[in-house]
Design a protein around this motif. Structure first.
Motif, PDB file in Angstrom:
ATOM      1  N   GLU A 189      53.900  75.618 -35.911  1.00 46.55           N
ATOM      2  CA  GLU A 189      54.560  75.330 -37.186  1.00 46.55           C
ATOM      3  C   GLU A 189      54.439  73.853 -37.553  1.00 46.55           C
ATOM      4  O   GLU A 189      54.514  73.487 -38.742  1.00 46.55           O
ATOM      5  CB  GLU A 189      56.031  75.747 -37.101  1.00 46.55           C
ATOM      6  N   ASP A 190      54.201  73.011 -36.556  1.00 46.90           N
ATOM      7  CA  ASP A 190      54.073  71.581 -36.832  1.00 46.90           C
ATOM      8  C   ASP A 190      52.849  71.271 -37.698  1.00 46.90           C
ATOM      9  O   ASP A 190      52.777  70.196 -38.314  1.00 46.90           O
ATOM     10  CB  ASP A 190      53.951  70.802 -35.515  1.00 46.90           C
ATOM     11  N   PHE A 191      51.887  72.171 -37.726  1.00 50.54           N
ATOM     12  CA  PHE A 191      50.671  71.945 -38.510  1.00 50.54           C
ATOM     13  C   PHE A 191      50.820  72.396 -39.965  1.00 50.54           C
ATOM     14  O   PHE A 191      49.911  72.180 -40.768  1.00 50.54           O
ATOM     15  CB  PHE A 191      49.482  72.685 -37.884  1.00 50.54           C
ATOM     16  N   TRP A 192      51.919  73.026 -40.304  1.00 46.55           N
ATOM     17  CA  TRP A 192      52.103  73.570 -41.652  1.00 46.55           C
ATOM     18  C   TRP A 192      52.482  72.464 -42.627  1.00 46.55           C
ATOM     19  O   TRP A 192      53.439  71.718 -42.413  1.00 46.55           O
ATOM     20  CB  TRP A 192      53.175  74.656 -41.638  1.00 46.55           C
ATOM     21  N   ASP A 193      51.691  72.358 -43.686  1.00 47.76           N
ATOM     22  CA  ASP A 193      51.980  71.414 -44.769  1.00 47.76           C
ATOM     23  C   ASP A 193      52.531  72.233 -45.925  1.00 47.76           C
ATOM     24  O   ASP A 193      51.782  72.796 -46.736  1.00 47.76           O
ATOM     25  CB  ASP A 193      50.696  70.682 -45.175  1.00 47.76           C
ATOM     26  N   ALA A 194      53.854  72.317 -45.994  1.00 46.54           N
ATOM     27  CA  ALA A 194      54.504  73.172 -46.999  1.00 46.54           C
ATOM     28  C   ALA A 194      54.211  72.702 -48.415  1.00 46.54           C
ATOM     29  O   ALA A 194      54.107  73.506 -49.345  1.00 46.54           O
ATOM     30  CB  ALA A 194      56.014  73.212 -46.741  1.00 46.54           C
ATOM     31  N   PRO A 244      51.205  63.812 -38.348  1.00 47.98           N
ATOM     32  CA  PRO A 244      50.351  64.797 -39.020  1.00 47.98           C
ATOM     33  C   PRO A 244      49.352  64.104 -39.934  1.00 47.98           C
ATOM     34  O   PRO A 244      49.724  63.212 -40.709  1.00 47.98           O
ATOM     35  CB  PRO A 244      51.344  65.645 -39.827  1.00 47.98           C
ATOM     36  N   ARG A 245      48.098  64.487 -39.798  1.00 49.59           N
ATOM     37  CA  ARG A 245      47.040  63.895 -40.612  1.00 49.59           C
ATOM     38  C   ARG A 245      46.713  64.826 -41.788  1.00 49.59           C
ATOM     39  O   ARG A 245      46.864  66.050 -41.699  1.00 49.59           O
ATOM     40  CB  ARG A 245      45.800  63.637 -39.779  1.00 49.59           C
ATOM     41  N   LEU A 246      46.200  64.272 -42.880  1.00 49.18           N
ATOM     42  CA  LEU A 246      46.011  65.032 -44.112  1.00 49.18           C
ATOM     43  C   LEU A 246      44.834  66.005 -44.113  1.00 49.18           C
ATOM     44  O   LEU A 246      44.901  67.041 -44.780  1.00 49.18           O
ATOM     45  CB  LEU A 246      45.854  64.070 -45.294  1.00 49.18           C
ATOM     46  N   PRO A 247      43.705  65.725 -43.444  1.00 53.07           N
ATOM     47  CA  PRO A 247      42.550  66.629 -43.580  1.00 53.07           C
ATOM     48  C   PRO A 247      42.892  68.081 -43.284  1.00 53.07           C
ATOM     49  O   PRO A 247      43.567  68.399 -42.291  1.00 53.07           O
ATOM     50  CB  PRO A 247      41.550  66.072 -42.568  1.00 53.07           C
ATOM     51  N   ALA A 248      42.434  68.955 -44.168  1.00 50.94           N
ATOM     52  CA  ALA A 248      42.636  70.394 -44.018  1.00 50.94           C
ATOM     53  C   ALA A 248      41.302  71.078 -44.263  1.00 50.94           C
ATOM     54  O   ALA A 248      40.517  70.648 -45.107  1.00 50.94           O
ATOM     55  CB  ALA A 248      43.683  70.904 -44.998  1.00 50.94           C
ATOM     56  N   SER A 249      41.056  72.138 -43.547  1.00 53.90           N
ATOM     57  CA  SER A 249      39.768  72.819 -43.623  1.00 53.90           C
ATOM     58  C   SER A 249      39.950  74.314 -43.762  1.00 53.90           C
ATOM     59  O   SER A 249      41.016  74.862 -43.465  1.00 53.90           O
ATOM     60  CB  SER A 249      38.950  72.530 -42.361  1.00 53.90           C
ATOM     61  N   GLN A 250      38.889  74.934 -44.222  1.00 56.18           N
ATOM     62  CA  GLN A 250      38.864  76.392 -44.248  1.00 56.18           C
ATOM     63  C   GLN A 250      39.067  76.941 -42.849  1.00 56.18           C
ATOM     64  O   GLN A 250      39.740  77.953 -42.647  1.00 56.18           O
ATOM     65  CB  GLN A 250      37.519  76.852 -44.821  1.00 56.18           C
ATOM     66  N   ALA A 251      38.486  76.262 -41.852  1.00 55.62           N
ATOM     67  CA  ALA A 251      38.585  76.727 -40.466  1.00 55.62           C
ATOM     68  C   ALA A 251      40.034  76.774 -40.003  1.00 55.62           C
ATOM     69  O   ALA A 251      40.451  77.727 -39.322  1.00 55.62           O
ATOM     70  CB  ALA A 251      37.763  75.829 -39.555  1.00 55.62           C
ATOM     71  N   GLY A 283      43.216  64.899 -30.862  1.00 58.02           N
ATOM     72  CA  GLY A 283      44.664  64.946 -30.868  1.00 58.02           C
ATOM     73  C   GLY A 283      45.152  66.369 -30.671  1.00 58.02           C
ATOM     74  O   GLY A 283      44.525  67.187 -29.986  1.00 58.02           O
ATOM     75  N   ARG A 284      46.294  66.698 -31.271  1.00 56.85           N
ATOM     76  CA  ARG A 284      46.770  68.096 -31.275  1.00 56.85           C
ATOM     77  C   ARG A 284      45.948  68.848 -32.315  1.00 56.85           C
ATOM     78  O   ARG A 284      45.929  68.486 -33.490  1.00 56.85           O
ATOM     79  CB  ARG A 284      48.247  68.182 -31.643  1.00 56.85           C
ATOM     80  N   SER A 285      45.279  69.892 -31.890  1.00 57.79           N
ATOM     81  CA  SER A 285      44.324  70.587 -32.764  1.00 57.79           C
ATOM     82  C   SER A 285      44.857  71.946 -33.186  1.00 57.79           C
ATOM     83  O   SER A 285      45.099  72.817 -32.346  1.00 57.79           O
ATOM     84  CB  SER A 285      42.984  70.764 -32.053  1.00 57.79           C
ATOM     85  N   ASP A 300      44.348  70.078 -40.012  1.00 56.09           N
ATOM     86  CA  ASP A 300      43.465  70.162 -38.861  1.00 56.09           C
ATOM     87  C   ASP A 300      44.101  69.644 -37.579  1.00 56.09           C
ATOM     88  O   ASP A 300      43.935  70.240 -36.514  1.00 56.09           O
ATOM     89  CB  ASP A 300      42.170  69.369 -39.106  1.00 56.09           C
ATOM     90  N   HIS A 301      44.830  68.514 -37.675  1.00 52.90           N
ATOM     91  CA  HIS A 301      45.282  67.913 -36.416  1.00 52.90           C
ATOM     92  C   HIS A 301      46.458  66.966 -36.622  1.00 52.90           C
ATOM     93  O   HIS A 301      46.788  66.555 -37.748  1.00 52.90           O
ATOM     94  CB  HIS A 301      44.122  67.188 -35.730  1.00 52.90           C
ATOM     95  N   ILE A 302      47.059  66.649 -35.476  1.00 53.03           N
ATOM     96  CA  ILE A 302      48.158  65.689 -35.405  1.00 53.03           C
ATOM     97  C   ILE A 302      47.772  64.670 -34.340  1.00 53.03           C
ATOM     98  O   ILE A 302      47.399  65.041 -33.220  1.00 53.03           O
ATOM     99  CB  ILE A 302      49.485  66.374 -35.018  1.00 53.03           C
TER     100      ILE A 302
END
Length: 827
Positions: free
Chosen positions: A594-599, A613-620, A550-552, A606-608
């Motif tokens: 900014e669309d990837f920011w989960d305030a 917007p999907r929930l997974p978030a990574s250190q990367a 998706g959008r990465s 990680d991606h949309i």
């Protein structure tokens, strides 16, 4: 001896002419239809050809040099003394040559130059065959010329050559590094020495390039190699390391199910031992017709080089050698994690022993003797690695961190041959992404930056669409297929590293167009938001469980970092138009990012997918957002704290099992369908594997938390168990010496001691110590002007620098210091 004139010193910018001819053991295969010469071609199979030239000198020479190259690999002897091995890894159309001073090896009277040339026949993990279209490039070939005082000796039909039958490959090869089978009975003893009678050997064949318009050319430059290029890197070498005999036993001799020495060794190991053997060298073996002697050796660490087995054996005695990175485990037998490397030696009946032609990396070796009597006296490896020079070091009052620094350096060392490799034990491939970590370690710990430059030059081999192969000079590049796109972005980072540390504008200019081509390849996947969506081919980034479809956010951020670094280099070269183009794309990406920011969670996801917007978030994701400059600076500190919070981090990999093996089923699953998370995506953050941790640590330092790195680096201590002094591939699984895991060495000197270039080419230094809880620490890093050294004892700091220094105190205040020695206190 010929006295043909020969220009020894080419003019700058011109290719040196060669007087030597390309020669082969016999005429190589040529297509019957001349019209077929524009492509295709028939490659000979695996072979080794021996070349000899005897020359008589009236007196010992004052000076003597030889330059040579071969397709694919050579070993050169003069009067029985090994002079060198080569050529350096390169694409066939950019073939390298070597030059040696052989003055000391020549004597008054009769002398002999001897060369063995290996042609692999099909692409390997470190060699790719030349394209078709000529008689050259299809078989083992050699070109050489030796200048002795004022006389010239060149390769031509006065040389003697035969195709040796002493070396073969097993009929049932497995995937892995080549397995050597050496039947010493098929090789004349002393063939490379003075006094050997080569009168029955045929004369070498002079080989001409045969494409349309070639006009019978037999000297370089010639298609498919073109103008030969200097080696460009230092010659390899290293210590001789002797293995410890760990165990011995006699096993029943099985009925062989395979021709592979590795498979045969496994057969023996799978049978219960009949009786033990004292683990003390030398070990005699009477040659029991129904039994096999098994000896297990341990080098105590991963070694990489040329294997020698010291053995006296009766004619026809067989020895199977099986090299392993870890102790033998029947449960892991024949799995992807069990490198298939080894050799077979069939004794001639003298005390010469076995001396490998190929380079192998391993720790444990199993030696199986059968079919004749023998006495095994020892096993050793002559390491064949890139040199480490200079006065770089790191020390502190925490022995664990010192051990991590040394292990990181050693990890890069065993993965530094004629290119940076991923691992010495399983592949020895030159992966375009992995090597950026090797390069960073070398730039901060080794004064010889030849391999750091070579990484960028060798990997500059784009496909027609502009993207780089995932691995260069081997079967992957030769195939020209699937690539790991983000590896090319790591390559741009490597180019920027050279800009910062070395600053060679001519070198940078030569590679700028390729960097632009990579960035434009990604720009084809831009969406209406200015971010990257549905990037094709293999998106890896790291072995961690990352969502890149998706959008990465991760791919967008790495691409944006590349845009910034490209623009910086372009501006430095006066190419302001290219710089504006890159910065314009970066600005568009920053707005869409900014669309990837989960305030709510204070994280970048990680991606949309499909606008959701999907929930997974990574250190990367968080780290890449910082190093790319896409995240607003006011968020950096909070992001860095969040992605390094041990309470939130979870180790996950799409392909690694908890038992330390690869999950091949799950790897296959990735080719068929999207993967799903098996962790709490709401509260947990996937930690980067060792490779991408170099980006994480850059982000932590940029965010002002470099003082936390000593604690973050302690995770690498888990690799240093059971005697291993190198870092493994991933958290809990993979090979035990993987170069991409070596970031701690760079981090300790660049971020904790804080020594980095202050301006391109290290014309000035920036020193920003962030010792954290460490009280005493010291170290030095190389620069083109000499080592830059920092010593800290409490708040007292000593600086020694050959260039001007910008010293940044922990409170953010700065001091400008002239070159020289300085004493100051941390604020």
């Amino acid at each position: 001896m010929s006295t043909d004139a020969f220009p020894r010193t080419p003019r700058p910018g011109r290719v040196a002419r060669w007087a030597g001819h390309w020669i082969a053991a016999e005429p190589p295969p040529v297509p019957e239809d001349p019209s077929a010469m524009s492509g295709g071609g028939r490659h000979a199979g695996f072979s080794r050809a021996l070349f000899r030239r005897t020359v008589e000198l009236a007196a010992a020479p004052t000076t003597a040099t030889i330059r040579l190259t071969a397709d694919a690999r050579y070993v050169l002897w003069v009067n029985g003394t090994e002079i060198g091995r080569g050529p350096a890894r390169s694409q066939p159309y950019r073939l390298r040559y070597d030059e040696y001073d052989i003055t000391a090896a020549l004597t008054e009277g009769v002398n002999v130059v001897a060369v063995v040339v290996t042609y692999y026949g099909e692409a390997t993990s470190w060699w790719m065959p030349a394209a078709g279209g000529s008689a050259l490039g299809q078989d083992a070939a050699l070109v050489a010329e030796c200048v002795v005082d004022d006389e010239l000796l060149v390769t031509d039909d006065s040389w003697r050559s035969i195709r040796s039958t002493a070396w073969t490959l097993p009929s049932d090869r497995e995937i892995g590094l080549p397995l050597e089978i050496f039947d010493a009975r098929q090789l004349d003893a002393g063939w490379n020495l003075v006094g050997f009678d080569d009168s029955t050997w045929p004369r070498a064949s002079v080989v001409a390039t045969t494409h349309t318009g070639a006009q019978g050319r037999t000297r370089p430059p010639a298609y498919p190699y073109g103008p030969l290029l200097p080696r460009g890197i230092s010659h390899l070498g290293g210590d001789i390391v002797t293995a410890r005999l760990a165990a011995g036993a006699v096993h029943p001799l099985p009925a062989w199910a395979s021709d592979s020495p590795v498979a045969r060794a496994r057969q023996v190991l799978a049978t219960p031992a009949r009786e033990p053997v004292d683990a003390e060298l030398p070990v005699p073996w009477p040659g029991d017709a129904d039994g096999a002697l098994h000896l297990a050796f341990d080098f105590g660490r991963i070694v990489a080089g040329i294997v020698s087995l010291d053995i006296a054996a009766a004619p026809g005695t067989h020895v199977e050698l099986y090299y392993r990175e870890r102790p033998y485990d029947p449960a892991a037998d024949a799995s992807f994690t069990d490198p298939v490397t080894g050799a077979r030696y069939i004794a001639r009946g003298d005390d010469e022993g076995f001396h490998a032609m190929e380079i192998n990396g391993f720790r444990h070796a199993h030696v199986i003797v059968h079919g004749g009597a023998a006495t095994v006296r020892g096993l050793r490896v002559r390491e064949h690695l890139y040199p480490r020079t200079g006065e770089a070091y790191f020390t502190c009052d925490d022995e664990q961190l010192v051990a991590l620094y040394r292990a990181a350096v050693r990890t890069v060392e065993v993965n530094s041959t004629d290119a940076y490799t991923d691992c010495p034990t399983r592949e020895q491939r030159a992966w375009v992404g992995d090597a950026v970590v090797h390069q960073l370690v070398d730039l901060t710990t080794n004064t010889d930056w030849g391999l750091a430059r070579n990484y960028v030059a060798l990997s500059d081999s784009p496909r027609p669409d502009g993207i780089l192969p995932m691995s260069v000079v081997g079967e992957i590049e030769s195939g020209g297929g699937l690539t790991i796109g983000d590896w090319s972005l790591s390559w741009i980072h490597g180019l920027h590293n050279l800009y910062r540390y070395e600053g060679d504008e001519e070198f940078l200019r030569a590679h700028l167009s390729t960097a632009e081509g990579v960035l434009r390849w990604f720009a084809r996947s831009l969406d209406e938001h200015g971010t990257l969506s549905d990037v094709p081919e293999w998106n890896l980034v790291d072995w961690a469980s990352l969502f890149l479809n998706g959008r990465s956010s991760i791919l967008t951020a790495l691409w944006a970092r590349g845009l910034r670094e490209f623009a910086e280099i372009a501006d430095a070269l006066g190419d302001h138009g290219r710089a504006r183009w890159a910065r314009g794309l970066h600005e568009r990406a920053r707005e869409g990012f900014e669309d990837f920011w989960d305030a709510r969670r204070g994280l970048y996801i990680d991606h949309i997918v499909d606008g959701e917007p999907r929930l997974p978030a990574s250190q990367a994701a968080g780290a890449a957002a910082i190093v790319s400059g896409l995240a607003p600076r006011e968020r950096w500190s909070a992001i860095a704290r969040a992605i390094t919070d041990p309470e939130r981090l979870v180790v996950r990999s799409w392909i690694g099992r908890e038992d330390g093996s690869y999950d091949l089923e799950r790897m296959t699953e990735q080719t068929l369908r999207p993967l799903s998370a098996d962790w709490d995506v709401e509260s947990q953050i996937v930690i980067a594997q060792p490779f991408f941790s170099h980006v994480t640590h850059d982000a932590v330092a940029l965010a002002g938390h470099a003082d936390r790195l000593p604690e973050l680096l302690r995770r690498w201590a888990a690799f240093l168990t059971d005697g291993y002094d190198t870092f493994g591939e991933c958290w809990g699984w993979g090979t035990p010496a993987h170069g991409w895991s070596a970031t701690p060495a760079r981090d300790l000197v660049a971020h904790v001691l804080g020594i980095q270039p202050g301006s391109p080419g290290f014309r000035t230094a920036r020193i920003a110590p962030r010792p954290g809880n460490l009280r005493r620490l010291a170290g030095a890093v190389p620069s083109p002007s000499g080592p830059v050294e920092v010593r800290i004892d409490g708040r007292d700091v000593e600086v020694r620098s050959p260039v001007e220094v910008e010293f940044v105190h922990p409170d953010g205040t700065t001091q400008t210091l002239p070159p020289g020695d300085h004493a100051l206190r941390l604020r």
